[in-house]
Scaffold this motif. Structure first.
Motif, PDB file in Angstrom:
ATOM      1  N   TYR A 125     -25.635 -24.680  -4.303  1.00  0.00           N
ATOM      2  CA  TYR A 125     -24.088 -24.566  -4.131  1.00  0.00           C
ATOM      3  C   TYR A 125     -24.251 -23.260  -3.053  1.00  0.00           C
ATOM      4  O   TYR A 125     -24.787 -22.125  -3.437  1.00  0.00           O
ATOM      5  CB  TYR A 125     -23.575 -24.003  -5.389  1.00  0.00           C
ATOM      6  CG  TYR A 125     -22.144 -23.471  -5.420  1.00  0.00           C
ATOM      7  CD1 TYR A 125     -21.247 -24.568  -5.117  1.00  0.00           C
ATOM      8  CD2 TYR A 125     -21.586 -22.374  -5.330  1.00  0.00           C
ATOM      9  CE1 TYR A 125     -19.977 -24.806  -5.146  1.00  0.00           C
ATOM     10  CE2 TYR A 125     -20.239 -22.245  -5.662  1.00  0.00           C
ATOM     11  CZ  TYR A 125     -19.464 -23.292  -5.226  1.00  0.00           C
ATOM     12  OH  TYR A 125     -17.938 -22.950  -5.199  1.00  0.00           O
ATOM     13  N   ILE A 184     -27.748 -20.958  -6.152  1.00  0.00           N
ATOM     14  CA  ILE A 184     -26.629 -20.676  -5.394  1.00  0.00           C
ATOM     15  C   ILE A 184     -27.074 -19.816  -4.250  1.00  0.00           C
ATOM     16  O   ILE A 184     -28.053 -19.162  -4.125  1.00  0.00           O
ATOM     17  CB  ILE A 184     -25.655 -19.681  -6.203  1.00  0.00           C
ATOM     18  CG1 ILE A 184     -24.412 -19.546  -5.642  1.00  0.00           C
ATOM     19  CG2 ILE A 184     -26.296 -18.547  -6.959  1.00  0.00           C
ATOM     20  CD1 ILE A 184     -23.194 -18.882  -6.407  1.00  0.00           C
ATOM     21  N   LYS A 208     -26.391 -17.375  -1.024  1.00  0.00           N
ATOM     22  CA  LYS A 208     -25.506 -16.319  -0.306  1.00  0.00           C
ATOM     23  C   LYS A 208     -26.111 -15.827   0.908  1.00  0.00           C
ATOM     24  O   LYS A 208     -27.353 -15.828   0.861  1.00  0.00           O
ATOM     25  CB  LYS A 208     -25.330 -15.265  -1.271  1.00  0.00           C
ATOM     26  CG  LYS A 208     -24.282 -15.676  -2.581  1.00  0.00           C
ATOM     27  CD  LYS A 208     -23.118 -16.025  -2.408  1.00  0.00           C
ATOM     28  CE  LYS A 208     -22.193 -15.163  -1.730  1.00  0.00           C
ATOM     29  NZ  LYS A 208     -20.522 -15.536  -1.232  1.00  0.00           N
ATOM     30  N   TRP A 220     -20.277 -22.928 -11.578  1.00  0.00           N
ATOM     31  CA  TRP A 220     -21.557 -23.488 -12.161  1.00  0.00           C
ATOM     32  C   TRP A 220     -21.083 -24.573 -13.664  1.00  0.00           C
ATOM     33  O   TRP A 220     -21.641 -25.428 -13.586  1.00  0.00           O
ATOM     34  CB  TRP A 220     -22.274 -22.631 -12.729  1.00  0.00           C
ATOM     35  CG  TRP A 220     -23.549 -22.850 -13.165  1.00  0.00           C
ATOM     36  CD1 TRP A 220     -24.811 -23.605 -12.640  1.00  0.00           C
ATOM     37  CD2 TRP A 220     -23.693 -23.220 -14.718  1.00  0.00           C
ATOM     38  NE1 TRP A 220     -25.504 -24.040 -13.652  1.00  0.00           N
ATOM     39  CE2 TRP A 220     -25.183 -23.666 -14.896  1.00  0.00           C
ATOM     40  CE3 TRP A 220     -22.969 -22.702 -15.695  1.00  0.00           C
ATOM     41  CZ2 TRP A 220     -25.842 -23.753 -15.907  1.00  0.00           C
ATOM     42  CZ3 TRP A 220     -23.750 -22.891 -17.097  1.00  0.00           C
ATOM     43  CH2 TRP A 220     -24.837 -23.416 -17.155  1.00  0.00           C
ATOM     44  N   LYS A 224     -17.854 -17.168  -9.932  1.00  0.00           N
ATOM     45  CA  LYS A 224     -18.702 -18.324  -9.313  1.00  0.00           C
ATOM     46  C   LYS A 224     -19.393 -19.195 -10.814  1.00  0.00           C
ATOM     47  O   LYS A 224     -19.733 -20.174 -10.659  1.00  0.00           O
ATOM     48  CB  LYS A 224     -20.136 -17.725  -8.878  1.00  0.00           C
ATOM     49  CG  LYS A 224     -19.441 -17.126  -7.571  1.00  0.00           C
ATOM     50  CD  LYS A 224     -19.187 -17.981  -6.313  1.00  0.00           C
ATOM     51  CE  LYS A 224     -18.626 -16.866  -5.091  1.00  0.00           C
ATOM     52  NZ  LYS A 224     -17.551 -17.333  -4.755  1.00  0.00           N
ATOM     53  N   GLU A 277     -13.268 -24.192  -4.062  1.00  0.00           N
ATOM     54  CA  GLU A 277     -13.479 -23.136  -4.955  1.00  0.00           C
ATOM     55  C   GLU A 277     -12.324 -22.252  -5.504  1.00  0.00           C
ATOM     56  O   GLU A 277     -11.906 -21.593  -4.679  1.00  0.00           O
ATOM     57  CB  GLU A 277     -14.539 -22.329  -4.495  1.00  0.00           C
ATOM     58  CG  GLU A 277     -14.944 -21.120  -5.479  1.00  0.00           C
ATOM     59  CD  GLU A 277     -16.001 -20.212  -5.245  1.00  0.00           C
ATOM     60  OE1 GLU A 277     -15.680 -19.087  -5.140  1.00  0.00           O
ATOM     61  OE2 GLU A 277     -17.205 -20.614  -4.708  1.00  0.00           O
TER      62      GLU A 277
END
Length: 172
Positions: free
Chosen positions: A37, A121, A123, A113, A109, A104
């Protein structure tokens, strides 16, 4: 999986191969294996976003890009994106490394999930070692979700592009 880099030598960047085939760019492959993600606003789409998605795909078999809604961007960053959500979803969902693009529309976050059940995830490494990055790692560790970091592209940002656009519009 190999360590990603922030370089912009992208196969297909100046020709066929960058955009995925298909009318909508979403759901063209079955969701199997390790699910990643990669959340972001993805406003004023630029090479940093492209690097992020390409590098994020190296951590998973199926990549979901979470495109932050206009309302959540306003809440988190103080201004609405220039490009509307439906257009950002279409752009991001068309990138070949993205298997699915979703809105989103929640503030945390972990709520995404709960909705999507991803394994990792991803970033930008500008989050690594920060309070928000540490919190992300702590929150997701409790659920067995890995937090992976990819190089942040320093040269270009949506914030910088927005400032340039605002200056140009003020001068008109």
């Amino acid at each position: 999986m190999s360590e990603p880099t922030a370089d912009t030598d992208l196969p297909g960047a100046d020709g066929p191969g960058l955009l995925r085939p298909g009318p909508d760019g979403n759901g063209s492959r079955p969701r199997t294996g390790r699910v990643g993600y990669a959340p972001g606003v993805y406003d004023l789409f630029h090479v940093g976003h492209l690097n992020m998605l390409r590098n994020a795909s190296q951590f998973c078999d199926y990549l979901i890009a979470g495109v932050v809604s206009d309302e959540m961007a306003q809440r988190n960053k103080g201004n609405r994106p220039v490009v509307p959500l439906d257009e950002r979803l279409e752009i991001v969902g068309s990138i070949r490394w993205v298997d699915e693009a979703v809105a989103e529309d929640v503030p945390h976050k972990l709520e995404m999930w709960e909705r999507l059940r991803f394994d990792v995830i991803v970033k930008g490494d500008d989050w690594k070692g920060t309070d928000k990055g540490d919190k992300l790692e702590s929150d997701f560790a409790a659920h067995g979700v890995e937090v992976a970091y990819v190089p942040y592209t320093q040269r270009t940002s949506s914030s910088m592009l927005r400032r340039i656009l605002e200056r140009e519009l003020e001068g008109s």
